[in-house]
Scaffold this active site. Structure first.
Site, PDB file in Angstrom:
ATOM      1  N   CYS A 120      13.026   4.016  -6.165  1.00 13.10           N
ATOM      2  CA  CYS A 120      11.671   4.534  -5.973  1.00 13.10           C
ATOM      3  C   CYS A 120      11.501   4.745  -4.470  1.00 13.10           C
ATOM      4  O   CYS A 120      12.454   5.116  -3.793  1.00 13.10           O
ATOM      5  CB  CYS A 120      10.620   3.584  -6.558  1.00 13.10           C
ATOM      6  SG  CYS A 120      10.625   1.952  -5.802  1.00 13.10           S
ATOM      7  N   CYS A 177       0.834  -1.208   0.000  1.00 10.70           N
ATOM      8  CA  CYS A 177       0.000   0.000   0.000  1.00 10.70           C
ATOM      9  C   CYS A 177       0.865   1.252   0.000  1.00 10.70           C
ATOM     10  O   CYS A 177       0.532   2.252  -0.624  1.00 10.70           O
ATOM     11  CB  CYS A 177      -0.902   0.026   1.228  1.00 10.70           C
ATOM     12  SG  CYS A 177      -2.292  -1.077   1.082  1.00 10.70           S
TER      13      CYS A 177
END
Ligand SMILES: [Zn+2]
Length: 395
Positions: A353, A201
């Site tokens: 990232c 998430c």
């Protein structure tokens, strides 16, 4: 021995209700399917919540309000500001507090009759059986595959129903596993997905309301199981798509070859990090599919040695606004393919990232395009902040 669910306990063994409780639970008591007896069964129940996050929040709030007598809460996290978008157990004043402290206060405020048993720890293969065995059923509010398999196997081994829920972006799932006669999580998902394929998430995002929907369904199933009411989600997987607002039900048959509940070859808990492929690559070189990785500290060393390399950030522009690694160049993952002609195949390319999932995809894309010197920054910018530069904002 399997402790009978409160729904199967003899009436004489059930706790009684005080005057205050009779008043509080009035709307339950006038339901003939619940009544005083059902409310006493709820009071007798011991429910373990694994995780006090997005799913655990609504589950804890509703089970406490409904009068479940004992809630066990497993969580070792601290409330942070990014939790408040969906973890409705917590408020602004709780930021920085251990989740268990904040949850205790909130639950005591909702219903002082609830006993909270706190497990300020990670659920592990070492402690799971002992913890799970002390409860009647388990609600899985975890957010990762190792814990999900651990919860499942611990439930199968101790014969406790596992009220499962999971969320991803705009979609959710719920089911009841490891109930007598029903399938378990492994009957449905024999193998975990390859590491990095399903982002968390934190990486993929999640609609803040979604855990409310899924957690409320988990709480509903929990109460039904305790009361022995209705038809539980045993052998069925509910799929929720919030964008279409569609609910689909899949049948999940029991798998006689399932190593947990079928053949029982899985007779004890295993190393779930390793099972999910999250340990090993750096330890033993890994398999053929292992991506080349570099740690933040190694990147700093490279810079110190004045080595020549590109540092590519494949996050989204809004994330770049929150935090960036100096010297990096932003190419969001979705535009990587079109940016390839601008990249130098001869140079080493370090890709990062937030946590390493999207950049793993990017490295694979680059490899497929003939880049042999693309490497993934392990742990992403969050680990950069931990290991190298704490002034880089975590989010
Ligand atoms: Zn199974």
């Amino acid at each position: 021995m399997l402790r009978p669910l409160p729904g199967a306990m003899a009436i004489d063994d059930l706790p009684t209700l005080s005057q205050d409780e009779l008043l509080r639970y009035g709307r339950h008591l006038i339901l003939s399917e619940v009544g005083v007896e059902g409310q006493r069964r709820l009071k007798a129940a011991r429910v373990l919540l694994v995780g006090a996050g997005g799913l655990g929040s609504p589950v804890a709030l509703y089970l406490a309000a409904a009068g479940v007598g004992t809630l066990g809460l497993v969580d070792f996290d601290v409330v942070d500001a990014t939790n408040l978008q969906r973890q409705i157990l917590y408020g602004v004043r709780d930021v920085g507090r251990p989740k268990l402290d904040a949850a205790s206060d909130r639950i005591a405020d909702i219903n002082p009759h609830v006993v909270l048993e706190r497990f300020d720890t990670q659920l592990t293969s070492q402690n799971a059986l002992e913890i799970v065995r002390a409860f009647d059923l388990v609600v899985d509010g975890s957010d990762n595959f190792p814990t999900r398999y651990l919860v499942n196997d611990a439930c199968v081994l101790t014969e406790r129903p596992n009220v499962y829920g999971s969320i991803f972006r705009f979609e959710g799932q719920a089911s009841v596993f490891a109930a007598p006669g029903g399938p378990c999580y492994r009957c449905l998902f024999r193998e975990p997905p390859p590491p990095g394929l399903v982002p968390s998430c934190a990486e993929a995002g999640v609609l803040g309301i979604l855990p409310g929907l899924v957690g409320t369904i988990q709480a509903t199933e929990t109460v039904k199981l305790i009361l022995g009411l209705g038809t539980p989600l045993i052998g069925r997987l509910l799929l929720i798509d919030t964008l279409r607002l569609a609910f689909r039900m899949l049948k999940v048959p029991r798998d006689p070859e399932c190593p947990a509940c079928g053949t029982h070859e899985l007779s004890e808990l295993i190393d779930y990090e390793e099972f999910c492929g999250l340990r090993s690559s750096s330890a033993n070189g890994g398999g053929a599919a292992t991506l080349p990785e570099i740690t933040p500290r190694e990147v700093v060393a490279k810079r110190a040695r004045r080595e020549d390399f590109d540092l590519i950030d494949v996050r989204e522009p809004y994330e770049y606004e929150i935090a960036r690694i100096p010297g990096s160049r932003l190419i969001p993952l979705a535009s990587l393919a079109e940016a390839i002609p601008s990249l130098d195949r001869a140079r080493e390319i370090v890709v990062f990232c937030k946590m390493g999932g999207r950049s793993a995809h990017a490295v694979k894309t680059l490899q497929a395009a003939g880049f042999t010197r693309a490497v993934n920054l392990a742990g992403g910018i969050l680990r950069w902040s931990d290991d190298v530069d704490p002034s880089v904002q975590k989010y």
